[in-house]
Write a protein that holds these residues in place. Structure first.
Motif, mmCIF file in Angstrom:
data_model
loop_
_atom_site.group_PDB
_atom_site.id
_atom_site.type_symbol
_atom_site.label_atom_id
_atom_site.label_comp_id
_atom_site.label_asym_id
_atom_site.label_seq_id
_atom_site.Cartn_x
_atom_site.Cartn_y
_atom_site.Cartn_z
ATOM 1 N N SER A 1 0.967 -1.401 -0.014
ATOM 2 C CA SER A 1 0.071 0.092 0.055
ATOM 3 C C SER A 1 0.805 1.448 -0.186
ATOM 4 O O SER A 1 1.872 1.132 0.270
ATOM 5 C CB SER A 1 -0.934 0.062 1.382
ATOM 6 O OG SER A 1 -0.167 -0.027 2.292
ATOM 7 N N ASN A 2 0.293 2.236 -0.149
ATOM 8 C CA ASN A 2 0.823 3.725 -0.427
ATOM 9 C C ASN A 2 0.307 4.460 0.851
ATOM 10 O O ASN A 2 -0.876 5.110 0.775
ATOM 11 C CB ASN A 2 0.878 4.378 -1.635
ATOM 12 C CG ASN A 2 1.688 5.655 -1.553
ATOM 13 O OD1 ASN A 2 1.737 6.412 -0.812
ATOM 14 N ND2 ASN A 2 2.299 5.810 -2.647
ATOM 15 N N GLN A 3 0.624 4.270 2.002
ATOM 16 C CA GLN A 3 0.190 5.026 3.416
ATOM 17 C C GLN A 3 0.210 6.581 3.097
ATOM 18 O O GLN A 3 -0.376 7.245 3.543
ATOM 19 C CB GLN A 3 0.624 4.380 4.493
ATOM 20 C CG GLN A 3 0.176 2.965 5.055
ATOM 21 C CD GLN A 3 0.797 2.450 6.249
ATOM 22 O OE1 GLN A 3 1.592 3.277 6.666
ATOM 23 N NE2 GLN A 3 0.352 1.386 6.696
ATOM 24 N N ARG A 4 1.377 6.956 2.497
ATOM 25 C CA ARG A 4 1.416 8.500 2.479
ATOM 26 C C ARG A 4 0.391 9.163 1.305
ATOM 27 O O ARG A 4 0.117 10.337 1.589
ATOM 28 C CB ARG A 4 2.918 8.804 1.858
ATOM 29 C CG ARG A 4 3.942 8.353 2.899
ATOM 30 C CD ARG A 4 5.117 9.015 2.529
ATOM 31 N NE ARG A 4 6.372 8.540 3.265
ATOM 32 C CZ ARG A 4 7.226 7.544 3.265
ATOM 33 N NH1 ARG A 4 7.161 6.790 1.920
ATOM 34 N NH2 ARG A 4 8.013 7.197 4.033
ATOM 35 N N ASP A 5 -0.053 8.262 0.563
ATOM 36 C CA ASP A 5 -1.161 8.818 -0.460
ATOM 37 C C ASP A 5 -0.830 10.066 -1.165
ATOM 38 O O ASP A 5 -1.102 10.881 -1.321
ATOM 39 C CB ASP A 5 -2.449 8.883 0.188
ATOM 40 C CG ASP A 5 -3.328 9.281 -0.576
ATOM 41 O OD1 ASP A 5 -3.641 8.769 -1.646
ATOM 42 O OD2 ASP A 5 -4.715 10.297 -0.271
ATOM 43 N N ASP A 6 0.692 9.780 -1.604
ATOM 44 C CA ASP A 6 1.412 10.912 -2.261
ATOM 45 C C ASP A 6 1.285 10.679 -3.826
ATOM 46 O O ASP A 6 1.962 11.442 -4.644
ATOM 47 C CB ASP A 6 2.861 10.663 -1.920
ATOM 48 C CG ASP A 6 3.851 9.630 -1.899
ATOM 49 O OD1 ASP A 6 2.917 8.763 -2.620
ATOM 50 O OD2 ASP A 6 4.738 9.361 -1.555
#
Length: 360
Positions: free
Chosen positions: A206-211
């Motif tokens: 996943s990409n927790q930073r949502d960047d």
């Protein structure tokens, strides 16, 4: 008769070389720091000033060709490891390689074959096999304190909202970059040491930073060892806001062990300490783990401190001994073991992409 002194050349002069390799070379009695590759010295970052007795090269090819060197330590970014290791082996050098070993299990096998053919040894720098808390967990398991382990949770969670600008954040998984090859390699290697190859691998990236980055920054990997075996959860997240970060939670038929905080050796090495210095590798008592065991059929808890640290110097000492004796079986972290860890990572990548569990 005095033991032979082996001249060591280090390729790279970044954090890995300065913190994790050169200090350990310096405390290994049969190893001598003889040469360093630093491509672009700077006024405040100059290997020739830091290590005036070492030869300074500006390319890996020059260092590998030096006939006076016996051992090469490769501390550069992962996509360079295969070519440098192959060249060093074929030049008659033993090799210590930073993790991740190489981008693929196929390349790992190829290097293992070259090692066997040349008679020169490879050791992969999986230093966290010598984290004191990991050794403590291993001791509890080996002594049967926890009984049959049914769940093993291992975490490298942290709060890092900004993306790394080095290979850990920019290189990409195809070149052995990113979180699964950085932190994931350590987590999976420790599980592999304890339990061997799993039967199944299930992963969520996943990409927790949502960047908007296509590369994941966080992973959760489940390793299955069959109906009666443990379920291993290996997890690394970057948006974990905690004062005490969970490191291990091990549950067995007779007890459980929970440990917070990271091993202290990395921070101590960054501060300039070395193995052998007072309290090196020793965690403060306040960071001890919590052990719960059954007593008269009821759970009873106690504080359980880490065992006496062996320290990261053990990996270099063991490699030196293997070279001295010519015993490939004595190499502390073998290329074939790193190959197996890469097979697990490759299965995790396939699982994350397909949304299915992968059988090994």
């Amino acid at each position: 008769m005095a033991s032979k002194i082996y001249n060591v050349g280090v390729i790279g002069y970044g954090l890995s070389a300065k913190v994790f390799h050169i200090p350990l070379v310096q405390v290994t009695p049969s190893f001598k720091l003889a040469a360093i590759v630093q491509r672009t010295p700077k006024p405040d970052d100059d290997a020739s000033k830091d290590h005036p007795d070492a030869k300074i090269y500006h390319s890996a090819d020059e260092l590998i060709a030096d006939p006076s060197l016996d051992v090469i330590a490769i501390t550069t970014t992962p996509e360079t490891h295969f070519n440098f290791t192959k060249a060093a082996l074929e030049a008659g050098k033993h090799v210590m390689v930073e993790k991740p070993f190489v981008p693929t299990s196929q390349e790992a096998q190829q290097l293992s074959d070259i090692s066997s053919k040349t008679g020169k040894l490879i050791c992969v720098y999986q230093n966290r096999r010598w984290d004191s808390d990991f050794l403590t967990v291993r001791k509890l398991m080996n002594e049967g304190t926890l009984g049959r382990v049914v769940e093993f949770n291992t975490h490298f969670d942290r709060y890092k909202p900004s993306k790394p600008t080095n290979w850990k954040g920019t290189l990409g998984m195809d070149h052995a970059g990113g979180v699964v090859y950085d932190l994931g390699t350590h987590l999976i290697d420790q599980a592999y040491v304890l339990f061997g190859l799993p039967k199944t691998v299930t992963a969520i990236f996943s990409n927790q930073r949502d960047d908007g980055d296509a590369e994941p920054d966080s992973v959760t990997i489940l390793l299955g060892y069959g109906a009666s075996g443990p379920l291993v959860t290996a997890k690394a997240g970057v948006l974990c806001v905690e004062t005490d970060q969970l490191r291990y939670w091990v549950r067995g038929s007779k007890g459980s062990f929970k440990k917070f905080h990271l091993d202290v050796q990395e921070d101590q090495l960054k501060a300039g300490l070395k193995p052998g210095d007072k309290n090196f590798g020793v965690e403060d008592a306040s960071r001890s783990g919590n052990l719960v065991v059954l007593k008269d059929g009821k759970p009873q808890g106690s504080v359980f401190a880490n065992i006496e640290p062996e320290t990261y110097a053990t990996i270099y000492a063991g490699f030196a001994k293997a070279i001295e004796t010519g015993d490939a079986s004595a190499v502390p972290v073998k290329a074939t073991e790193a190959r197996d860890v890469l097979k697990i990572i490759e299965a995790a990548k396939e699982s994350a992409k397909s949304g299915k569990s992968i059988s090994l």
